[in-house]
Design an enzyme around this catalytic site. Structure first.
Site, PDB file in Angstrom:
ATOM      1  N   ARG A 276       0.818  -1.214   0.000  1.00 30.69           N
ATOM      2  CA  ARG A 276       0.000   0.000   0.000  1.00 30.69           C
ATOM      3  C   ARG A 276       0.853   1.267   0.000  1.00 30.69           C
ATOM      4  O   ARG A 276       1.783   1.387   0.777  1.00 30.69           O
ATOM      5  CB  ARG A 276      -0.892   0.033   1.247  1.00 30.69           C
ATOM      6  CG  ARG A 276      -1.540  -1.279   1.577  1.00 30.69           C
ATOM      7  CD  ARG A 276      -2.231  -1.228   2.944  1.00 30.69           C
ATOM      8  NE  ARG A 276      -3.359  -0.290   2.958  1.00 30.69           N
ATOM      9  CZ  ARG A 276      -4.029   0.017   4.060  1.00 30.69           C
ATOM     10  NH1 ARG A 276      -3.677  -0.499   5.228  1.00 30.69           N
ATOM     11  NH2 ARG A 276      -5.024   0.870   4.000  1.00 30.69           N
TER      12      ARG A 276
ATOM     13  N   GLY B  79      -6.701   8.132  -3.239  1.00 36.03           N
ATOM     14  CA  GLY B  79      -6.916   7.623  -4.588  1.00 36.03           C
ATOM     15  C   GLY B  79      -5.884   8.063  -5.609  1.00 36.03           C
ATOM     16  O   GLY B  79      -5.989   7.731  -6.785  1.00 36.03           O
TER      17      GLY B  79
ATOM     18  N   ARG C 107      -7.019   8.150   9.569  1.00 37.82           N
ATOM     19  CA  ARG C 107      -6.378   9.422   9.196  1.00 37.82           C
ATOM     20  C   ARG C 107      -7.361  10.531   9.510  1.00 37.82           C
ATOM     21  O   ARG C 107      -8.558  10.281   9.678  1.00 37.82           O
ATOM     22  CB  ARG C 107      -6.014   9.439   7.712  1.00 37.82           C
ATOM     23  CG  ARG C 107      -7.225   9.371   6.811  1.00 37.82           C
ATOM     24  CD  ARG C 107      -6.843   9.443   5.347  1.00 37.82           C
ATOM     25  NE  ARG C 107      -7.982   9.121   4.517  1.00 37.82           N
ATOM     26  CZ  ARG C 107      -7.913   8.436   3.372  1.00 37.82           C
ATOM     27  NH1 ARG C 107      -6.761   8.014   2.930  1.00 37.82           N
ATOM     28  NH2 ARG C 107      -8.993   8.198   2.677  1.00 37.82           N
TER      29      ARG C 107
ATOM     30  N   ARG D 175     -13.660  54.467  -2.637  1.00 35.78           N
ATOM     31  CA  ARG D 175     -13.304  55.118  -3.899  1.00 35.78           C
ATOM     32  C   ARG D 175     -14.421  56.062  -4.307  1.00 35.78           C
ATOM     33  O   ARG D 175     -15.596  55.700  -4.234  1.00 35.78           O
ATOM     34  CB  ARG D 175     -13.083  54.061  -4.984  1.00 35.78           C
ATOM     35  CG  ARG D 175     -11.861  53.206  -4.722  1.00 35.78           C
ATOM     36  CD  ARG D 175     -11.808  52.024  -5.643  1.00 35.78           C
ATOM     37  NE  ARG D 175     -12.985  51.184  -5.430  1.00 35.78           N
ATOM     38  CZ  ARG D 175     -13.216  50.065  -6.095  1.00 35.78           C
ATOM     39  NH1 ARG D 175     -12.371  49.667  -7.024  1.00 35.78           N
ATOM     40  NH2 ARG D 175     -14.284  49.351  -5.851  1.00 35.78           N
TER      41      ARG D 175
ATOM     42  N   ARG E 147     -10.420  57.952  -0.651  1.00 31.21           N
ATOM     43  CA  ARG E 147      -9.418  58.303  -1.644  1.00 31.21           C
ATOM     44  C   ARG E 147      -9.955  59.399  -2.553  1.00 31.21           C
ATOM     45  O   ARG E 147     -11.056  59.283  -3.091  1.00 31.21           O
ATOM     46  CB  ARG E 147      -9.057  57.067  -2.481  1.00 31.21           C
ATOM     47  CG  ARG E 147      -8.023  57.383  -3.551  1.00 31.21           C
ATOM     48  CD  ARG E 147      -7.621  56.165  -4.336  1.00 31.21           C
ATOM     49  NE  ARG E 147      -8.706  55.727  -5.219  1.00 31.21           N
ATOM     50  CZ  ARG E 147      -8.642  54.613  -5.952  1.00 31.21           C
ATOM     51  NH1 ARG E 147      -7.584  53.819  -5.871  1.00 31.21           N
ATOM     52  NH2 ARG E 147      -9.633  54.280  -6.733  1.00 31.21           N
TER      53      ARG E 147
ATOM     54  N   GLU F  18       1.700  53.039  -4.206  1.00 32.00           N
ATOM     55  CA  GLU F  18       1.334  52.162  -5.324  1.00 32.00           C
ATOM     56  C   GLU F  18       2.275  52.311  -6.509  1.00 32.00           C
ATOM     57  O   GLU F  18       2.032  51.774  -7.574  1.00 32.00           O
ATOM     58  CB  GLU F  18      -0.119  52.407  -5.738  1.00 32.00           C
ATOM     59  CG  GLU F  18      -0.441  53.865  -5.994  1.00 32.00           C
ATOM     60  CD  GLU F  18      -1.934  54.104  -6.218  1.00 32.00           C
ATOM     61  OE1 GLU F  18      -2.628  53.186  -6.646  1.00 32.00           O
ATOM     62  OE2 GLU F  18      -2.380  55.248  -5.980  1.00 32.00           O
TER      63      GLU F  18
ATOM     64  N   SER G 171      -1.239  53.519   2.732  1.00 33.30           N
ATOM     65  CA  SER G 171      -2.035  52.344   2.415  1.00 33.30           C
ATOM     66  C   SER G 171      -1.449  51.765   1.140  1.00 33.30           C
ATOM     67  O   SER G 171      -1.348  52.465   0.132  1.00 33.30           O
ATOM     68  CB  SER G 171      -3.500  52.724   2.223  1.00 33.30           C
ATOM     69  OG  SER G 171      -4.226  51.586   1.839  1.00 33.30           O
TER      70      SER G 171
ATOM     71  N   ASN H  96      -2.558  46.504  -6.032  1.00 34.86           N
ATOM     72  CA  ASN H  96      -2.922  46.191  -7.419  1.00 34.86           C
ATOM     73  C   ASN H  96      -2.036  46.995  -8.363  1.00 34.86           C
ATOM     74  O   ASN H  96      -1.375  46.436  -9.242  1.00 34.86           O
ATOM     75  CB  ASN H  96      -4.388  46.544  -7.698  1.00 34.86           C
ATOM     76  CG  ASN H  96      -5.346  45.655  -6.933  1.00 34.86           C
ATOM     77  OD1 ASN H  96      -4.929  44.849  -6.117  1.00 34.86           O
ATOM     78  ND2 ASN H  96      -6.629  45.812  -7.201  1.00 34.86           N
ATOM     79  N   ASP H  97      -2.022  48.325  -8.163  1.00 36.09           N
ATOM     80  CA  ASP H  97      -1.171  49.153  -9.014  1.00 36.09           C
ATOM     81  C   ASP H  97       0.304  48.891  -8.740  1.00 36.09           C
ATOM     82  O   ASP H  97       1.118  48.894  -9.656  1.00 36.09           O
ATOM     83  CB  ASP H  97      -1.491  50.638  -8.804  1.00 36.09           C
ATOM     84  CG  ASP H  97      -2.535  51.138  -9.790  1.00 36.09           C
ATOM     85  OD1 ASP H  97      -2.528  50.624 -10.935  1.00 36.09           O
ATOM     86  OD2 ASP H  97      -3.342  52.005  -9.440  1.00 36.09           O
TER      87      ASP H  97
ATOM     88  N   CYS I 157      -4.705  48.028   0.919  1.00 35.23           N
ATOM     89  CA  CYS I 157      -6.076  48.054   0.413  1.00 35.23           C
ATOM     90  C   CYS I 157      -6.198  47.383  -0.948  1.00 35.23           C
ATOM     91  O   CYS I 157      -7.253  47.380  -1.549  1.00 35.23           O
ATOM     92  CB  CYS I 157      -6.589  49.490   0.347  1.00 35.23           C
ATOM     93  SG  CYS I 157      -5.647  50.525  -0.787  1.00 35.23           S
TER      94      CYS I 157
HETATM   95  P1  ADP Z   1      -5.988   4.038  -0.623  1.00 34.80           P
HETATM   96  O1  ADP Z   1      -4.922   4.892  -0.040  1.00 34.80           O
HETATM   97  O2  ADP Z   1      -6.237   4.292  -2.064  1.00 34.80           O
HETATM   98  O3  ADP Z   1      -7.201   4.029   0.236  1.00 34.80           O
HETATM   99  P2  ADP Z   1      -5.256   1.567   0.594  1.00 34.80           P
HETATM  100  O4  ADP Z   1      -3.840   1.194   0.718  1.00 34.80           O
HETATM  101  O5  ADP Z   1      -5.890   2.094   1.818  1.00 34.80           O
HETATM  102  O6  ADP Z   1      -5.409   2.548  -0.602  1.00 34.80           O
HETATM  103  O7  ADP Z   1      -5.996   0.249   0.112  1.00 34.80           O
HETATM  104  C1  ADP Z   1      -7.080   0.163  -0.774  1.00 34.80           C
HETATM  105  C2  ADP Z   1      -8.164  -0.733  -0.191  1.00 34.80           C
HETATM  106  O8  ADP Z   1      -7.664  -2.006   0.142  1.00 34.80           O
HETATM  107  C3  ADP Z   1      -8.735  -0.159   1.072  1.00 34.80           C
HETATM  108  O9  ADP Z   1     -10.118  -0.347   1.057  1.00 34.80           O
HETATM  109  C4  ADP Z   1      -8.097  -0.971   2.146  1.00 34.80           C
HETATM  110  O10 ADP Z   1      -8.896  -1.035   3.291  1.00 34.80           O
HETATM  111  C5  ADP Z   1      -7.914  -2.320   1.494  1.00 34.80           C
HETATM  112  N1  ADP Z   1      -6.767  -3.034   2.067  1.00 34.80           N
HETATM  113  C6  ADP Z   1      -5.504  -2.567   2.120  1.00 34.80           C
HETATM  114  N2  ADP Z   1      -4.707  -3.432   2.778  1.00 34.80           N
HETATM  115  C7  ADP Z   1      -5.469  -4.471   3.148  1.00 34.80           C
HETATM  116  C8  ADP Z   1      -5.234  -5.672   3.876  1.00 34.80           C
HETATM  117  N3  ADP Z   1      -4.033  -5.958   4.361  1.00 34.80           N
HETATM  118  N4  ADP Z   1      -6.250  -6.509   4.056  1.00 34.80           N
HETATM  119  C9  ADP Z   1      -7.471  -6.208   3.577  1.00 34.80           C
HETATM  120  N5  ADP Z   1      -7.784  -5.111   2.891  1.00 34.80           N
HETATM  121  C10 ADP Z   1      -6.787  -4.230   2.682  1.00 34.80           C
HETATM  122 MG    MG Z   2      -7.151   3.730   2.133  1.00 33.17          MG
HETATM  123 MG    MG Z   3      -4.231  52.756  -7.804  1.00 37.28          MG
END
Ligand code: ADP
Ligand code: MG
Ligand code: MG
Length: 926
Positions: free
Chosen positions: A109, A118, A353, A585, A647, A782, A801, A805-806, A879
C-alpha cells in the site's frame, strides 16, 4: 520468543545497511508521518494502542527518495530488510509467503505524509499463484473465494505494476457474468473463476509482453517499485500542485498481511468517518459491503449499505467498531476517516487518518470539539481553512435536496473539486453560445472537453464550468478560481462530444444534451442532472462561525477593514466584522446617471468659474455620499465611528467622457446627413475635448494626485464634502475619523503640495464650523518610486495604504487588464513545451491574487521600515485585493502592517487568516 529471534534478523539486516529502511508497525507511532507516511504512522499508532491491525511493516519515504536519487534502484540493504520484515509477518501470522499449504498474502500500500486519497496505488492479495491458490482453497475450504482473490490480484497487478489497460479485464469479466447469468462479481461460480484466471493471465501476458510473475518475491519486488513510481504519476503530481504539497516528500510503502472481507456473509469491508464530514454532526458516517474486498466499496460496483445497518447485520462488530472509533477520535483529537475489514466475524482496522471535511463541517467540528474539551480555541482556529469560511458564505446546494437528487439517481459524475460553489444552469457546449445566452440572463454551465483562453468570454458569463480533461491546475480550474466561479474539472466519468452538443455518462445510458439543466458542486466535484435548489448563507445565523471568528479576533494582531464605496457595502462589512473602511473610492459616485452630466461639464469647463460652478453642484451629492458611509460606520450605541479612508479622485478624466471612437462615428454620421446641426456642434466640441485628453497609456497618465495638482478645485471640493459630512455628524454627537488619501504619489513634492493646499481648506472649514473633527492626510503607496522613497514621503503623510494592485502592475510592468486574458494565466498554468506533455511554469501564482513576496513584497517591507523610521506614528495598511488573500495576509502580519482591508465578503476570511498568521508568527518566534 520466536518473534524476538526474527526481529533480531531485521536488526541485523539494518546493521549491515547504511540506513533503517523498514519499520515494523510496532516500531512506529503517530509522530513519524514524515518517515512512515500518514498511513504507516496511523497503522503503527493503532497497533501500539492494542487495536486489531493485521501485522506488517512500512518501507520509509526516505527509501523512496533514495530510490529516485539513485536512478530507480532500491537503496542498499532495503530489499534485505524487506525480506526480514516478511519473515516477521510469517511468524506473526503463522503463515508462509509462497507456502503452498498455508500461504501468506499481503497488500502493498502507498501512503505519503499527507493523504492523497486515490492518487497513488495499492496492490491487494499479493503472494498468490497457481500453487498457493490451492493452499488457499484447502485452508478456507472455499474454492470460489480463492479464485476470486486470484483474479482480483491479476487484475490489479496488471493495471498497477504492468501498466496494462484495465478495460480489457473488465470486458472479459462482464462476459463471464453474462454467461453465468449473474449480476455481481461475487456470484460468479468457482469453475468459471478458474477459467477467468487463465484468461486474465493471458491478457496480462499479451499486453505486457512478458510472462505473468509466479514467484511471490518477484511480485513483491515489482509491486514495491510500482508504488514508489506512483508517487510521480500525473494524478499525484497534479494533486500535489493543487494542494501545495511539496514534490520531494516521497511515499512510504506498507506491506501488510491480508485479511479478507470476501469470505462470506459474516465478512465485509467498509469506510467510516467518526463524524459526518459534510455537516459535522456527531454520528458515525460511512458505508460498508458484506462479502467484499476493500476496493469494492469505492468502485461503486455494488451499492454499499449505510454504516448504521451494520448494527443489525453484525451487532458485535458494530459495537466494537463504534468503541474503536470513539477511542481513536479521543486519541487524535480530530475526526478520523477509518477503513476496516471483517473476516469471519472478526474486525480488523486498516487505516485511520484525519478526515477531510466540508467548510460547514470544519467549522462545526472545530467549535464542538472546543466545547467537548478535546481541543483549545487556538487549535480550533487553526483547524479551519480561511477559504472554507469564504465557501461557507457562498450560495450552496440545499443538503436535503442534494440527498434527494442522489437517491433519485441524478448524481451523474464526479470530477475534481477545482473551484468551490454551487451552480445550476443549462449545459452549453461552446463559449460563443454560452456568452449569448448568459448575457440574455439564462443561467449557463459551460461544458467543455477542456478550456483554453479562447473560451474565456463564455466563462465570464457562465454560472459554472465543467470539463472532462484537466487537473487542478488546468486552464478551467485556474480561471474559474480567479473568477470565483464553481468548477468541476477533469471528470473522467463523462465524455463530451462537442460536435453533437452532448455529453455521455460513462458506464450508463445517460446523455445530457445542450440545453438540459445540470448542477455542479465545485466544493465536492459532483455533477447532477437537473436543478438543485441553492440556499444563501446567512452570516447572522452561522452561530458556530461567529464563535470561531470571535476566537480569531482575540488572537490576531492585524486589524481587518473593508473596501467599500457605498453605505450598503459598508454596512455589510461591519456585519462581517470589519473595523474600518480602508478604501472608499469616490469615482463611482461620479458615474451615477444624474451626476455624470455635471461631471462632464466640470471636465469640459473652459474657465475656472465654469469649473467651479459645476463643482458647486457636485458638492451636496458628495457630502451626502460621505455622510451615508460615515453613518454606516458609527456604532449606534456609543456614537463612536470606525476609521474611514477616502481616496480622492484617481482615474484619468476621460473615463467620465464618451469614447473617442464612438464620437468620431457620430460626428461623421451627423456631418453626412446634415440633419442636426446643433447636435453636431455639441458632439464636435466633445470630440475635440476627448481628443485632447486621449492618452497612449492612461494607466500611467494624467491621473491620481497629478490631476489634483493641475485641477486643485476637484480635490478641494471633495475635501470639503468629507469634512462637512463629518462635521454634520459631529453635531449629532457622532465621532468620525475621516482619513483623506491622496493617490498615485511618486515624488514627495506631489504629496507636499496637495497636502498643503488641502490642509488649508480643512483648517478653514473646521474654523468656520466651530466644531472639531479628527482628520488625517495620507497616501497610497502604489508606485515603486514611492516605496523606494517612503522615508521622505512618511515625513508628510500620517498614514500609508499599500495599493498593491497598481504596485504589482508597476513593479512587474504588466497591465493586468491586458495580461490576464492573454498571457498571465498561461504563465501560471505553464507554457506548453513543444513535443512533450511537460509544461513550463513561469510564475508560481497569479501575482494579482497572491502578493509576490520576493518582488513587490520587498518594496512593501522596505517602505514600512523606512516609513516608520521617519514617522513613528505612521499608520500602515493594505487596500489592494491581496488584503483578502490568506497567504498575502500572512505576509502583512509578518511585515507588521496595522491592518488589512479587503472586499466585505472577504472580511471573515481575513479575520481567520490574520489569526492564523499571528499563530504561525508566534511559533516562528519561539
Ligand atoms: P488508498 O490509499 O487508495 O485508500 P489503501 O492502501 O488504503 O489505498 O488500500 C485500498 C483498499 O484495500 C482499502 O479499502 C483498504 O482497506 C484495502 N486493504 C488494504 N490493505 C489491506 C489488507 N491488508 N487486508 C485487507 N484489505 C486491505
Ligand atoms: Mg485507504
Ligand atoms: Mg491605484
Amino acid at each position: 520468543m520466536t518473534q524476538q529471534i526474527t526481529r533480531s534478523g531485521l536488526d541485523e539486516a539494518v546493521k549491515r545497511s547504511p540506513n533503517k529502511w523498514v519499520y515494523l508497525f510496532s516500531e512506529g507511532n503517530a509522530n513519524m508521518r514524515d518517515l512512515l507516511g500518514g498511513k504507516g504512522a496511523g497503522v503503527a499508532e493503532m497497533t501500539n494502542a492494542g487495536l486489531p491491525v493485521p501485522p506488517g511493516f512500512t518501507i520509509t519515504t526516505q527509501a523512496c527518495n533514495a530510490y529516485y536519487d539513485s536512478g530507480k534502484q532500491f537503496p542498499q540493504g532495503m530489499w534485505e530488510q524487506v525480506l526480514e520484515g516478511v519473515k516477521i509477518i510469517e511468524q506473526q501470522t503463522g503463515k508462509g509467503f509462497g507456502n503452498q499449504e498455508n500461504p501468506l498474502l499481503v497488500s502493498v500500500r502507498s501512503g505519503a505524509k499527507f493523504s492523497m486519497p486515490g492518487m497513488m496505488d495499492t496492490v491487494l492479495n499479493l503472494g498468490i499463484n497457481d500453487e498457493t491458490v490451492k493452499g488457499l482453497v484447502k485452508l478456507t475450504g472455499d474454492e470460489r473465494f480463492a479464485y476470486d482473490a486470484y483474479r482480483r490480484f491479476i487484475q490489479m497487478f496488471s493495471k498497477i505494476v504492468l501498466d496494462t489497460d484495465p478495460r480489457d479485464f473488465e470486458h472479459v469479466l462482464d462476459t463471464y457474468k453474462e454467461r453465468a447469468g449473474v449480476a455481481s462479481d461475487a456470484e460468479i461460480p468457482a469453475d468459471a473463476l478458474k477459467k477467468l484466471v487463465v484468461e486474465f493471465k493471458q491478457i496480462a501476458e499479451r499486453q505486457s509482453g512478458e510472462p505473468f510473475p509466479t514467484d511471490v518475491y518477484t511480485q513483491l519486488h515489482k509491486a514495491i517499485e510500482a508504488v514508489f513510481a506512483s508517487w510521480n504519476n500525473k494524478r499525484a503530481i497534479d494533486y500535489r500542485n493543487f494542494n501545495k504539497i511539496p514534490h520531494n516528500l516521497g511515499t512510504a510503502v506498507n506491506v501488510q498481511s491480508m485479511v479478507f472481507g470476501n469470505m462470506g456473509n459474516d465478512s465485509g469491508t467498509g469506510v467510516a468517518f467518526t463524524r459526518n464530514p459534510s455537516t459535522g454532526e456527531e454520528q458515525l458516517y460511512g458505508e460498508y459491503l458484506l462479502n467484499a474486498q476493500g476496493e469494492d466499496v469505492v468502485a461503486g460496483i455494488r451499492t454499499p449499505s449505510k454504516i448504521a445497518r451494520l448494527q443489525q447485520d453484525l451487532p458485535h462488530v458494530y459495537e466494537q467498531f463504534k468503541e474503536i472509533a470513539r477511542r481513536l477520535e479521543q486519541h487524535y483529537h480530530d475526526v478520523q476517516d477509518l477503513e476496516f475489514t471483517v473476516e469471519n466475524g472478526r474486525l480488523y482496522m486498516l487505516q485511520t487518518r484525519s478526515g477531510k471535511r466540508t467548510a460547514q463541517a470544519a467549522v462545526k467540528i472545530a467549535v464542538d470539539m472546543v466545547r467537548e474539551g478535546l481541543i483549545s480555541e487556538q487549535e480550533a482556529v487553526k483547524r479551519v481553512e480561511p477559504i472554507q469560511v469564504y465557501q461557507l458564505l457562498l450560495p450552496r446546494f440545499d443538503e436535503s435536496e442534494k440527498e434527494k437528487a442522489e437517491e433519485e439517481g441524478r448524481l451523474l459524475a464526479r470530477g475534481l473539486n477545482a473551484s468551490p460553489g454551487a451552480a445550476t444552469g443549462k449545459a452549453i457546449f461552446d463559449a460563443d453560445r454560452a456568452e449569448l445566452l448568459g448575457k440574455s440572463g439564462t443561467p449557463v454551465i459551460l461544458v467543455r472537453p477542456e478550456t483554453s483562453p479562447d473560451d474565456v468570454h463564455g466563462m465570464l458569463v457562465a454560472k459554472g464550468i465543467l470539463t472532462q480533461h484537466g487537473g487542478a491546475t488546468s486552464h478551467a480550474a485556474v480561471v474559474a478560481r480567479g473568477l470565483g466561479l464553481p468548477c468541476v474539472a477533469g471528470s473522467e466519468d463523462i465524455r463530451v462530444h462537442e460536435e453533437e452538443r452532448l455529453f455521455r455518462v460513462v458506464g450508463s445510458d445517460t446523455v445530457i444534451h445542450e440545453g438540459d439543466d445540470i448542477s455542479i458542486d465545485g466544493a465536492t466535484g459532483q455533477v447532477f442532472a437537473g436543478i438543485i435548489k441553492t440556499v444563501d448563507a446567512d452570516f447572522e445565523k452561522e452561530a458556530d462561525l461567529k464563535k470561531l471568528l470571535g476566537w480569531a479576533d482575540s488572537i490576531r494582531k492585524l486589524g481587518v477593514w473593508a473596501n467599500a464605496d457605498y453605505p450598503r457595502d459598508a454596512k455589510r462589512a461591519v456585519m462581517f466584522g470589519a473595523e474600518g473602511i480602508g478604501l472608499c473610492r469616490t469615482e463611482h459616485m461620479f458615474m451615477e446617471q444624474e451626476r455624470l452630466p455635471i461631471v462632464q461639464e466640470m471636465i469640459l469647463a473652459e474657465t475656472k468659474e465654469e469649473r467651479q460652478a459645476a463643482l458647486d453642484q457636485l458638492l451636496p451629492f458628495q457630502r451626502s455620499d460621505f455622510k451615508g458611509i460615515f453613518e454606516a460606520m458609527v456604532n449606534p450605541k456609543t456614537g463612536e465611528g470606525y476609521p474611514v479612508v477616502i481616496r480622492l479622485i484617481d482615474p484619468p478624466l476621460h473615463e467620465f467622457l464618451p469614447s473617442y471612437e464612438e464620437l468620431l462615428v457620430d460626428v461623421t454620421r451627423l456631418e453626412t446627413n446634415g440633419q442636426n446641426p446643433q447636435e453636431l456642434k455639441e458632439k464636435r466640441k466633445m470630440l475635440e475635448a476627448v481628443g485632447v485628453m486621449r492618452e497612449m497609456n492612461p494607466m500611467l497618465g494624467l491621473r491620481g494626485c497629478r490631476l489634483g495638482l493641475l485641477y486643485p478645485e476637484i480635490n478641494i471640493m471633495q475635501t470639503r464634502a468629507i469634512l462637512e459630512a463629518a462635521l454634520e455628524l459631529a453635531r449629532e454627537g457622532k465621532k468620525l475619523h475621516p482619513k483623506i488619501m491622496i493617490p498615485l504619489v511618486g515624488h514627495v513634492n506631489e504629496l507636499k503640495e496637495v497636502r498643503r493646499e488641502l490642509e488649508a481648506v480643512a483648517k478653514e472649514i473646521t474654523a468656520e464650523a466651530g466644531t472639531s473633527v479628527e482628520y488625517k492626510f495620507g497616501t497610497m503607496i502604489e508606485l515603486p518610486r514611492a516605496a523606494l522613497t517612503a522615508g521622505q514621503i512618511a515625513a508628510v503623510a500620517e498614514f500609508f495604504s499599500f495599493g498593491t494592485n497598481d504596485l504589482t502592475q508597476t513593479t512587474f510592468g504588466i497591465s493586468r487588464d491586458d495580461a490576464e486574458g492573454k498571457f498571465l494565466l498561461k504563465y501560471v498554468d505553464g507554457l506548453e513545451e513543444p513535443g512533450t506533455t511537460e509544461r513550463v511554469k513561469i510564475l508560481p501564482v497569479n501575482p494579482f491574487q497572491t502578493l509576490d513576496r520576493e518582488g513587490v513584497g520587498q518594496l512593501v517591507r522596505m517602505a514600512v521600515e523606512n516609513g516608520r523610521k521617519a514617522n513613528p506614528d505612521l499608520e500602515v495598511g493594505i487596500c489592494g485585493e491581496h488584503g483578502g488573500d490568506p497567504d498575502s495576509i500572512e505576509f502583512c502580519n509578518e511585515v507588521g502592517l496595522d491592518y488589512v482591508s479587503c472586499s466585505p465578503f472577504r472580511v471573515p476570511v481575513a479575520r481567520l487568516a490574520a489569526a492564523q498568521a499571528a499563530l504561525v508568527g508566534g511559533e516562528k518566534d519561539k
